[in-house]
Design an enzyme around this catalytic site. Structure first.
Site, PDB file in Angstrom:
ATOM      1  N   HIS A 122       5.194  14.332  -7.202  1.00 40.40           N
ATOM      2  CA  HIS A 122       4.075  14.782  -6.357  1.00 40.40           C
ATOM      3  C   HIS A 122       3.740  16.264  -6.536  1.00 40.40           C
ATOM      4  O   HIS A 122       2.726  16.730  -5.980  1.00 40.40           O
ATOM      5  CB  HIS A 122       4.376  14.520  -4.877  1.00 40.40           C
ATOM      6  CG  HIS A 122       4.488  13.067  -4.527  1.00 40.40           C
ATOM      7  ND1 HIS A 122       3.500  12.144  -4.815  1.00 40.40           N
ATOM      8  CD2 HIS A 122       5.488  12.364  -3.923  1.00 40.40           C
ATOM      9  CE1 HIS A 122       3.880  10.949  -4.396  1.00 40.40           C
ATOM     10  NE2 HIS A 122       5.085  11.047  -3.859  1.00 40.40           N
ATOM     11  N   HIS A 161       4.491   5.352  -4.288  1.00 38.88           N
ATOM     12  CA  HIS A 161       3.442   6.344  -4.038  1.00 38.88           C
ATOM     13  C   HIS A 161       2.791   6.761  -5.363  1.00 38.88           C
ATOM     14  O   HIS A 161       3.468   6.844  -6.397  1.00 38.88           O
ATOM     15  CB  HIS A 161       4.031   7.585  -3.359  1.00 38.88           C
ATOM     16  CG  HIS A 161       4.715   7.290  -2.059  1.00 38.88           C
ATOM     17  ND1 HIS A 161       6.080   7.103  -1.960  1.00 38.88           N
ATOM     18  CD2 HIS A 161       4.209   7.128  -0.810  1.00 38.88           C
ATOM     19  CE1 HIS A 161       6.390   6.843  -0.685  1.00 38.88           C
ATOM     20  NE2 HIS A 161       5.281   6.847   0.026  1.00 38.88           N
TER      21      HIS A 161
HETATM   22 ZN   LIG Z   1       7.663   7.393  -3.369  1.00 37.72          ZN
END
Ligand SMILES: [Zn+2]
Length: 310
Positions: A122, A161
């Site tokens: 991320h 994600h």
């Molecule tokens: Zn994740």
């Protein structure tokens, strides 16, 4: 040939506040699950800041370094915290991924798993995010391209994600192909199929909340494996997050442990078809300790078996 496991005790010194899902116990669970396996165990070195600068500006590195507290924990954003020792832990994550690439491309091992934390997928160019400080896998991809002179490196991210950070760091480089499967909608909100990179080098595969492993298997066969075959990577990197497991508390997909095993087999097939079996996998998410341990063990068991078969 063998499979390398890269980790370091420094990765256990990155301490998050009580109740935070990305916690020391995750890595303890993973390492316990890998005890006794036939792995070449390597200490993840501290990453080289020059390698980080291939994707993050100097100011971001300095910001992260300067944010480490002398005691307690401090937030860098809504989700990402640092404690004493966090900077070294983050550097081990970079160093583990880069050293794994060196070992695999140097023919020392067939494939490798880097079990470090904090995770990385991320972290955007100049932004910490979602427990992540530096983009470990993107840094490893750039190292393979810039240092080893490869022409095509693919990253497959099966964390639940979207790998927004890796996409941000690699989407402008047509030598890299980034593929992410993820629950959609879900935090961080990105990962729509319309996000395709500068040269059609990004493939986002959204998965509806509540779906089970049959959907990702179908999407792998219909979209992900054909794209990988078309790209014909010289090295396959994997962002291995295990939070699509049905037991995971942070998301709502219903994969079983055997779905992670099946995906790993497919990725090993791709690596054998195009990369002489060269594959480097890096731990990302996974927040139910039992599911994380079980799915990681199956993932690594397959890397070991496939590495020995080549
Ligand atoms: Zn994740």
């Amino acid at each position: 040939m063998t499979t390398a496991l890269l980790t370091h005790p420094d990765c256990l010194k990155h301490v998050t506040p009580d109740g935070h899902p990305e916690r020391v116990a995750r890595l303890d669970a993973v390492l316990s699950a890998l005890e006794g396996k036939d792995l070449l165990r390597i200490e993840a070195p501290l990453g080289d800041e020059a390698h980080i600068e291939r994707v993050h500006p100097r100011a971001h590195i300095d910001h992260v370094k300067a944010s480490e507290p002398d005691a307690g924990q401090v937030p860098l954003d809504a989700d990402t915290w640092m404690s004493p020792g966090s900077y070294a832990a983050a550097l081990r994550g970079v160093g583990g991924a880069v050293r794994a690439v060196d070992m695999v491309l140097g023919g020392e091992v067939q494939n490798a798993f880097s079990a470090c934390r904090p995770p990385g997928h991320h972290a955007e160019t100049a932004k910490t995010m979602g427990f992540c400080l530096f983009g470990n896998v993107a840094i490893a991809a750039k190292h393979a391209l810039e240092h080893h002179g490869l022409s095509r490196v693919a990253v497959v991210d099966f964390d639940v994600h979207h790998g927004n950070g890796t996409q941000d760091l690699l989407e402008s480089d047509p030598r890299a192909l980034f593929i992410s499967s993820h629950q959609y909608p879900l935090w961080p909100g990105t990962g729509h199929p319309s996000e395709t990179g500068v040269d059609n080098n990004v493939l986002n595969v959204p998965l509806a909340p509540g779906t089970d492993g049959r959907q990702i298997r179908a999407e792998m066969e219909a979209k992900i494996l054909p794209r990988l075959a078309e790209f014909a990577p010289e090295l396959l990197l994997v962002s291995a997050g295990f939070d699509a497991h049905r037991a995971d508390p942070l998301a709502g997909l219903n994969w079983e442990t055997e779905d992670f095993a099946w995906i790993t087999e497919q990725l090993c097939d791709v690596a054998e078809a195009h990369c002489d079996g060269r594959l480097v996998s890096c731990l990302e998410g996974g927040y139910d300790l039992a599911a994380l341990a079980e799915a990681t063990a199956r993932h690594v068991d397959i890397l070991i078996a496939r590495g020995q078969a080549v």
